[in-house]
Design an enzyme around this catalytic site. Structure first.
Site, PDB file in Angstrom:
ATOM      1  N   TYR A   1       0.837  -1.195   0.000  1.00  0.00           N
ATOM      2  CA  TYR A   1       0.000   0.000   0.000  1.00  0.00           C
ATOM      3  C   TYR A   1       0.877   1.251   0.000  1.00  0.00           C
ATOM      4  O   TYR A   1       0.544   2.247  -0.644  1.00  0.00           O
ATOM      5  CB  TYR A   1      -0.954  -0.006   1.198  1.00  0.00           C
ATOM      6  CG  TYR A   1      -2.074  -1.000   1.042  1.00  0.00           C
ATOM      7  CD1 TYR A   1      -3.203  -0.680   0.301  1.00  0.00           C
ATOM      8  CD2 TYR A   1      -2.005  -2.263   1.623  1.00  0.00           C
ATOM      9  CE1 TYR A   1      -4.234  -1.594   0.132  1.00  0.00           C
ATOM     10  CE2 TYR A   1      -3.032  -3.179   1.476  1.00  0.00           C
ATOM     11  CZ  TYR A   1      -4.137  -2.837   0.725  1.00  0.00           C
ATOM     12  OH  TYR A   1      -5.161  -3.743   0.557  1.00  0.00           O
TER      13      TYR A   1
ATOM     14  N   ASN B   1     -12.730  -0.961  -5.256  1.00  0.00           N
ATOM     15  CA  ASN B   1     -12.580  -1.385  -6.648  1.00  0.00           C
ATOM     16  C   ASN B   1     -13.784  -2.245  -7.060  1.00  0.00           C
ATOM     17  O   ASN B   1     -14.017  -3.300  -6.485  1.00  0.00           O
ATOM     18  CB  ASN B   1     -11.280  -2.178  -6.799  1.00  0.00           C
ATOM     19  CG  ASN B   1     -11.157  -2.866  -8.134  1.00  0.00           C
ATOM     20  OD1 ASN B   1     -11.772  -2.475  -9.117  1.00  0.00           O
ATOM     21  ND2 ASN B   1     -10.354  -3.907  -8.167  1.00  0.00           N
TER      22      ASN B   1
ATOM     23  N   CYS C   1      -6.679  -5.380  -7.721  1.00  0.00           N
ATOM     24  CA  CYS C   1      -6.480  -4.899  -6.354  1.00  0.00           C
ATOM     25  C   CYS C   1      -5.910  -5.998  -5.447  1.00  0.00           C
ATOM     26  O   CYS C   1      -5.318  -5.697  -4.413  1.00  0.00           O
ATOM     27  CB  CYS C   1      -7.767  -4.330  -5.791  1.00  0.00           C
ATOM     28  SG  CYS C   1      -9.159  -5.469  -5.799  1.00  0.00           S
ATOM     29  N   HIS C   2      -6.035  -7.247  -5.861  1.00  0.00           N
ATOM     30  CA  HIS C   2      -5.475  -8.352  -5.073  1.00  0.00           C
ATOM     31  C   HIS C   2      -3.947  -8.315  -5.048  1.00  0.00           C
ATOM     32  O   HIS C   2      -3.335  -8.950  -4.207  1.00  0.00           O
ATOM     33  CB  HIS C   2      -5.959  -9.704  -5.612  1.00  0.00           C
ATOM     34  CG  HIS C   2      -5.563  -9.983  -7.024  1.00  0.00           C
ATOM     35  ND1 HIS C   2      -6.264  -9.463  -8.112  1.00  0.00           N
ATOM     36  CD2 HIS C   2      -4.539 -10.711  -7.550  1.00  0.00           C
ATOM     37  CE1 HIS C   2      -5.695  -9.876  -9.229  1.00  0.00           C
ATOM     38  NE2 HIS C   2      -4.641 -10.628  -8.913  1.00  0.00           N
TER      39      HIS C   2
ATOM     40  N   GLU D   1      -1.197 -16.577  -9.870  1.00  0.00           N
ATOM     41  CA  GLU D   1      -0.317 -15.756 -10.706  1.00  0.00           C
ATOM     42  C   GLU D   1       1.163 -15.987 -10.421  1.00  0.00           C
ATOM     43  O   GLU D   1       2.013 -15.488 -11.152  1.00  0.00           O
ATOM     44  CB  GLU D   1      -0.649 -14.275 -10.502  1.00  0.00           C
ATOM     45  CG  GLU D   1      -2.028 -13.907 -10.989  1.00  0.00           C
ATOM     46  CD  GLU D   1      -2.359 -12.435 -10.809  1.00  0.00           C
ATOM     47  OE1 GLU D   1      -1.475 -11.652 -10.382  1.00  0.00           O
ATOM     48  OE2 GLU D   1      -3.502 -12.061 -11.109  1.00  0.00           O
TER      49      GLU D   1
END
Length: 158
Positions: free
Chosen positions: A91, A114, A122-123, A149
């Site tokens: 963040y 979001n 946003c993850h 990912e």
């Protein structure tokens, strides 16, 4: 006119919503959510691209998005789309990218609002100590997405 659809995923059902300008929502479905009988090119493209993402065949999205939010939220959501697949930022790093390190709470709040889960990633924003922090779809889904990912899929990141 709003068009809606429900989509099964490896971690639950997503609710998809589009208007005449593009995708307005992708979020976890609730029991009250229903799909409209008709569909749209935006919903169809989103379902196709999300399926490819879940199958491991897509890392970026090419969709017409129409998220509704304040100017600052829009700025944060655009910046989120610059975080590469398989990467995560804190963040604090996010607020630095936005040009104001003191805006960390505002950036975190916009991140949490979001409306386009996964497509606006946003993850990929985590605590500066590497911890998983807040996610509207739940931390288990955030963990699943980050591990999906990850290049080292056989190892758990968290």
């Amino acid at each position: 006119m709003t068009i809606t659809a429900l989509m099964s995923t490896p971690f639950g059902t997503l609710f998809l919503e589009a208007d005449e300008l593009g995708m307005t929502q992708i979020r976890m479905a609730t029991i009250a959510d229903v799909a409209t009988e008709n569909t749209s090119k935006y919903i169809d493209a989103t379902q196709t691209q999300l399926t490819e993402y879940f199958e491991g065949n897509r890392q970026t999205f090419d969709l017409c998005l129409h998220p509704i939010g304040t100017d600052f939220q829009q700025k944060v959501w655009r910046e989120l789309q610059n975080i590469p697949y398989g990467r995560a930022v804190s963040y604090l790093e996010m607020s630095k990218r936005l040009g104001n390190v003191k805006a960390i709470r505002a950036a975190a709040s916009a991140n949490g609002k979001n409306p386009l889960l996964i497509v606006i990633p946003c993850h990929r924003v985590i605590g500066k100590d590497g911890s998983l922090t807040g996610f509207t779809a739940g931390l288990a889904v955030k963990k699943w997405l980050l591990e999906h990912e990850s290049e080292a899929k056989q190892q758990s990141l968290f």
